[in-house]
Design a protein around this motif. Structure first.
Motif, PDB file in Angstrom:
ATOM      1  N   ALA A 181      68.419 -15.322  65.045  1.00  0.00           N
ATOM      2  CA  ALA A 181      68.795 -16.558  64.718  1.00  0.00           C
ATOM      3  C   ALA A 181      69.521 -16.477  63.207  1.00  0.00           C
ATOM      4  CB  ALA A 181      67.853 -17.768  64.438  1.00  0.00           C
ATOM      5  N   VAL A 182      68.909 -15.803  62.193  1.00  0.00           N
ATOM      6  CA  VAL A 182      69.876 -15.801  60.926  1.00  0.00           C
ATOM      7  C   VAL A 182      70.927 -14.633  61.133  1.00  0.00           C
ATOM      8  CG1 VAL A 182      69.501 -14.340  58.871  1.00  0.00           C
ATOM      9  CG2 VAL A 182      67.605 -15.859  59.813  1.00  0.00           C
ATOM     10  N   VAL A 183      70.985 -13.679  62.088  1.00  0.00           N
ATOM     11  CA  VAL A 183      72.177 -12.863  62.327  1.00  0.00           C
ATOM     12  C   VAL A 183      73.407 -13.605  62.709  1.00  0.00           C
ATOM     13  CG1 VAL A 183      73.060 -11.022  63.514  1.00  0.00           C
ATOM     14  CG2 VAL A 183      70.820 -10.672  62.436  1.00  0.00           C
ATOM     15  N   ARG A 184      73.023 -14.611  63.780  1.00  0.00           N
ATOM     16  CA  ARG A 184      73.843 -15.691  64.317  1.00  0.00           C
ATOM     17  C   ARG A 184      74.343 -16.389  63.245  1.00  0.00           C
ATOM     18  NH1 ARG A 184      74.292 -17.653  69.492  1.00  0.00           N
ATOM     19  NH2 ARG A 184      73.565 -15.695  70.220  1.00  0.00           N
ATOM     20  N   ALA A 185      73.506 -16.859  62.170  1.00  0.00           N
ATOM     21  CA  ALA A 185      74.295 -17.826  61.408  1.00  0.00           C
ATOM     22  C   ALA A 185      74.965 -17.057  60.344  1.00  0.00           C
ATOM     23  CB  ALA A 185      72.824 -18.414  60.512  1.00  0.00           C
ATOM     24  N   CYS A 186      74.789 -15.941  60.182  1.00  0.00           N
ATOM     25  CA  CYS A 186      75.484 -14.999  59.289  1.00  0.00           C
ATOM     26  C   CYS A 186      77.083 -14.739  59.672  1.00  0.00           C
ATOM     27  CB  CYS A 186      74.979 -13.658  58.988  1.00  0.00           C
ATOM     28  SG  CYS A 186      73.470 -13.743  57.913  1.00  0.00           S
ATOM     29  N   GLU A 187      76.953 -14.393  61.054  1.00  0.00           N
ATOM     30  CA  GLU A 187      78.102 -14.494  62.070  1.00  0.00           C
ATOM     31  C   GLU A 187      79.145 -15.519  62.031  1.00  0.00           C
ATOM     32  OE1 GLU A 187      76.309 -10.817  65.151  1.00  0.00           O
ATOM     33  OE2 GLU A 187      76.612 -13.302  65.658  1.00  0.00           O
ATOM     34  N   ASN A 188      78.233 -16.787  61.973  1.00  0.00           N
ATOM     35  CA  ASN A 188      79.251 -18.011  62.134  1.00  0.00           C
ATOM     36  C   ASN A 188      79.481 -18.542  60.636  1.00  0.00           C
ATOM     37  OD1 ASN A 188      78.799 -18.070  64.762  1.00  0.00           O
ATOM     38  ND2 ASN A 188      76.992 -19.270  64.906  1.00  0.00           N
ATOM     39  N   ALA A 189      79.125 -17.941  59.667  1.00  0.00           N
ATOM     40  CA  ALA A 189      79.061 -18.413  58.251  1.00  0.00           C
ATOM     41  C   ALA A 189      80.591 -18.460  57.949  1.00  0.00           C
ATOM     42  CB  ALA A 189      78.442 -17.473  57.266  1.00  0.00           C
ATOM     43  N   LYS A 190      80.755 -19.804  57.307  1.00  0.00           N
ATOM     44  CA  LYS A 190      82.073 -19.911  56.778  1.00  0.00           C
ATOM     45  C   LYS A 190      82.129 -20.668  55.344  1.00  0.00           C
ATOM     46  CE  LYS A 190      82.682 -23.841  59.823  1.00  0.00           C
ATOM     47  NZ  LYS A 190      83.124 -24.701  61.045  1.00  0.00           N
ATOM     48  N   ALA A 191      83.580 -20.686  54.671  1.00  0.00           N
ATOM     49  CA  ALA A 191      83.387 -21.416  53.426  1.00  0.00           C
ATOM     50  C   ALA A 191      83.774 -22.754  53.615  1.00  0.00           C
ATOM     51  CB  ALA A 191      84.538 -20.693  52.601  1.00  0.00           C
ATOM     52  N   VAL A 192      82.890 -23.680  53.327  1.00  0.00           N
ATOM     53  CA  VAL A 192      82.775 -24.908  53.633  1.00  0.00           C
ATOM     54  C   VAL A 192      82.431 -25.864  52.210  1.00  0.00           C
ATOM     55  CG1 VAL A 192      82.304 -25.096  55.790  1.00  0.00           C
ATOM     56  CG2 VAL A 192      80.149 -25.118  54.211  1.00  0.00           C
ATOM     57  N   GLY A 193      82.667 -25.104  51.106  1.00  0.00           N
ATOM     58  CA  GLY A 193      82.491 -25.601  49.676  1.00  0.00           C
ATOM     59  C   GLY A 193      81.142 -25.567  49.129  1.00  0.00           C
ATOM     60  N   SER A 194      80.124 -24.683  49.592  1.00  0.00           N
ATOM     61  CA  SER A 194      78.879 -24.203  48.884  1.00  0.00           C
ATOM     62  C   SER A 194      79.444 -23.301  47.763  1.00  0.00           C
ATOM     63  CB  SER A 194      78.111 -23.485  49.999  1.00  0.00           C
ATOM     64  OG  SER A 194      77.898 -24.231  51.192  1.00  0.00           O
ATOM     65  N   ALA A 195      78.309 -23.031  46.884  1.00  0.00           N
ATOM     66  CA  ALA A 195      78.488 -22.399  45.720  1.00  0.00           C
ATOM     67  C   ALA A 195      77.354 -21.703  45.039  1.00  0.00           C
ATOM     68  CB  ALA A 195      79.255 -23.197  44.583  1.00  0.00           C
ATOM     69  N   ARG A 196      77.562 -21.005  44.018  1.00  0.00           N
ATOM     70  CA  ARG A 196      76.594 -20.329  43.640  1.00  0.00           C
ATOM     71  C   ARG A 196      75.466 -21.458  42.956  1.00  0.00           C
ATOM     72  NH1 ARG A 196      75.947 -15.378  40.611  1.00  0.00           N
ATOM     73  NH2 ARG A 196      78.130 -15.029  40.871  1.00  0.00           N
ATOM     74  N   GLY A 197      74.055 -21.202  43.141  1.00  0.00           N
ATOM     75  CA  GLY A 197      73.275 -22.307  42.748  1.00  0.00           C
ATOM     76  C   GLY A 197      72.767 -23.192  43.749  1.00  0.00           C
ATOM     77  N   ASP A 198      73.490 -23.299  44.978  1.00  0.00           N
ATOM     78  CA  ASP A 198      73.261 -24.243  45.814  1.00  0.00           C
ATOM     79  C   ASP A 198      71.853 -23.586  46.648  1.00  0.00           C
ATOM     80  OD1 ASP A 198      75.507 -25.689  45.103  1.00  0.00           O
ATOM     81  OD2 ASP A 198      76.632 -25.037  46.887  1.00  0.00           O
ATOM     82  N   ARG A 199      71.347 -24.702  47.329  1.00  0.00           N
ATOM     83  CA  ARG A 199      70.295 -24.136  48.336  1.00  0.00           C
ATOM     84  C   ARG A 199      70.358 -24.662  49.725  1.00  0.00           C
ATOM     85  NH1 ARG A 199      68.912 -28.587  45.303  1.00  0.00           N
ATOM     86  NH2 ARG A 199      67.717 -30.221  46.337  1.00  0.00           N
ATOM     87  N   ALA A 200      70.148 -23.928  50.589  1.00  0.00           N
ATOM     88  CA  ALA A 200      70.247 -24.267  52.047  1.00  0.00           C
ATOM     89  C   ALA A 200      69.061 -24.969  52.676  1.00  0.00           C
ATOM     90  CB  ALA A 200      70.597 -23.044  52.814  1.00  0.00           C
ATOM     91  N   VAL A 201      69.307 -25.792  53.441  1.00  0.00           N
ATOM     92  CA  VAL A 201      68.425 -26.718  53.922  1.00  0.00           C
ATOM     93  C   VAL A 201      68.955 -27.059  55.217  1.00  0.00           C
ATOM     94  CG1 VAL A 201      67.608 -28.139  51.998  1.00  0.00           C
ATOM     95  CG2 VAL A 201      69.556 -28.851  53.295  1.00  0.00           C
ATOM     96  N   LEU A 202      68.026 -27.135  56.117  1.00  0.00           N
ATOM     97  CA  LEU A 202      68.097 -27.309  57.705  1.00  0.00           C
ATOM     98  C   LEU A 202      67.437 -28.752  58.237  1.00  0.00           C
ATOM     99  CD1 LEU A 202      69.107 -25.754  60.296  1.00  0.00           C
ATOM    100  CD2 LEU A 202      66.944 -24.964  60.362  1.00  0.00           C
ATOM    101  N   GLY A 203      68.213 -29.339  59.090  1.00  0.00           N
ATOM    102  CA  GLY A 203      67.855 -30.697  59.542  1.00  0.00           C
ATOM    103  C   GLY A 203      67.893 -30.477  61.194  1.00  0.00           C
ATOM    104  N   VAL A 204      66.710 -30.823  62.006  1.00  0.00           N
ATOM    105  CA  VAL A 204      66.697 -31.064  63.538  1.00  0.00           C
ATOM    106  C   VAL A 204      66.236 -32.342  63.878  1.00  0.00           C
ATOM    107  CG1 VAL A 204      65.855 -30.115  65.690  1.00  0.00           C
ATOM    108  CG2 VAL A 204      66.240 -28.567  63.717  1.00  0.00           C
TER     109      VAL A 204
END
Length: 341
Positions: A181-204
């Motif tokens: 799933a992480v590999v898939r997320a990396c393949e789908n990753a795109k620049a949407v405004g995130s920057a250095r110092g940000d943290r990733a969160v996930l909601g379902v």
């Protein structure tokens, strides 16, 4: 043919020679500039946009009168060099059963493993005495700093558990699905405004509209759940810097004798792309994934409180200009991401 005066020719020749000399003189500068540009390019690479990715893997299985839907989701933040800067994982398991009369039974608790917390009884049987979220987060921490290719090559045993001794000291659960799933997320990753110092969160957010289903000799029934997932990146002030959202709609078919059948593959709405078939019915002429992108763009700069206050009835003109699909579940997933930070 009119003759050009010799004086003009001389001036023209002098100018040409001067330009050539200048050009030669600049060639050294050009070399220097090229070097500087190389340094600038390197610097640009270092300051390139961070990318946010969402990976969703759904596996549906069946065995006589029982079926299972297992969906793994991964939110990933990649740094300027394309390495994993942050990871969050979650998983939801839905069981479906049918009896000899064709009656379908589905669970009433649709929480994910992370949302269940201590209600998911892993710590008691774990050799590490750690719960699911602790071990999943340990796995995410282990992946931090790795390239997508390094993640992809992470070795596991026949049970899907990691072979690396350092990782096993903090995580003994099967990680092969989370790795993928992480590999898939990396393949789908795109620049949407995130920057250095940000943290990733996930909601379902899981919606199960199935109340009572019973198949008969003339009609099979479909047991479906809608799994909406949001990957957000947040800055130090808790404001959204980037967002990606998607929906999986896995469904099992139950026959009159209670036999459960699972689909071979479950694609998300984003993965279906234009084949999802919404564009023709959309007042904006957009496909589902484009509406989702509009929603995600609308979230940028907002806090949890501000997102909670977004009306889901289409009355917000700014949002309606970007997205006209129902945002109820998308909103729930985004708010759930804040709850898990």
């Amino acid at each position: 043919m009119k003759k050009i005066p010799r004086m003009i020719l001389g001036c023209t020749l002098a100018a040409a020679l001067a330009l050539t000399a200048c050009s030669r003189s600049d060639s050294g500068s050009s070399g220097s500039m090229s070097t500087n540009m190389g340094g600038s390019s390197s610097q640009t690479g270092q300051n390139a946009a961070y990318r946010t990715g969402l990976g969703i893997l759904t596996e549906a299985s069946d065995q006589e009168r029982a079926g299972k839907i297992d969906t793994i989701a991964a939110a990933v933040l990649l740094d300027a060099e394309g390495r994993v800067a942050d990871v969050m994982l979650d998983e939801v398991e839905i069981s479906v059963t049918g009896d000899s009369t064709g009656k379908v039974t589905m669970p009433t608790d649709n929480r994910t493993k992370r949302q269940k917390g201590d209600d998911y009884p892993l710590a008691a049987v774990s050799s590490l005495k750690k719960g699911w979220a602790e071990q999943a987060d340990a796995f995410g921490n282990y992946l931090t700093g790795k390239t997508p290719d390094e993640v992809k090559k992470l070795a596991t045993d026949d049970d899907g558990k990691p072979k690396d001794a350092d990782l096993l000291s903090t995580c003994t659960i099967a990680v092969d699905g989370y790795r993928d799933a992480v590999v898939r997320a990396c393949e789908n990753a795109k620049a949407v405004g995130s920057a250095r110092g940000d943290r990733a969160v996930l909601g379902v957010s899981v919606r199960n509209d199935t109340k009572e289903l019973t198949a008969d000799d003339d009609h099979d029934v479909t047991a479906q759940v809608d799994i909406t997932v949001a990957a957000l990146t947040l800055d130090a002030d808790g404001r959204v810097t980037g967002a990606v959202a998607d929906v999986a709609e896995p469904a099992l078919t139950v026959g009159a004798d209670g036999t459960v059948s699972a689909p071979e593959m479950v694609k998300t709405k984003v993965e279906l792309g234009d084949s999802y078939g919404m564009r023709g019915a959309s007042s904006l002429g957009k496909e589902w994934y484009e509406h989702s992108e509009g929603w995600c763009d609308y979230l940028k700069g907002k806090t949890r409180t501000e997102i909670a206050g977004i009306p889901d009835d289409g009355s917000d003109a700014d949002l309606a200009a970007l997205c006209t699909i129902s945002v109820t579940e998308l909103q729930k997933a985004a708010l759930a991401a804040f709850a898990e930070e």
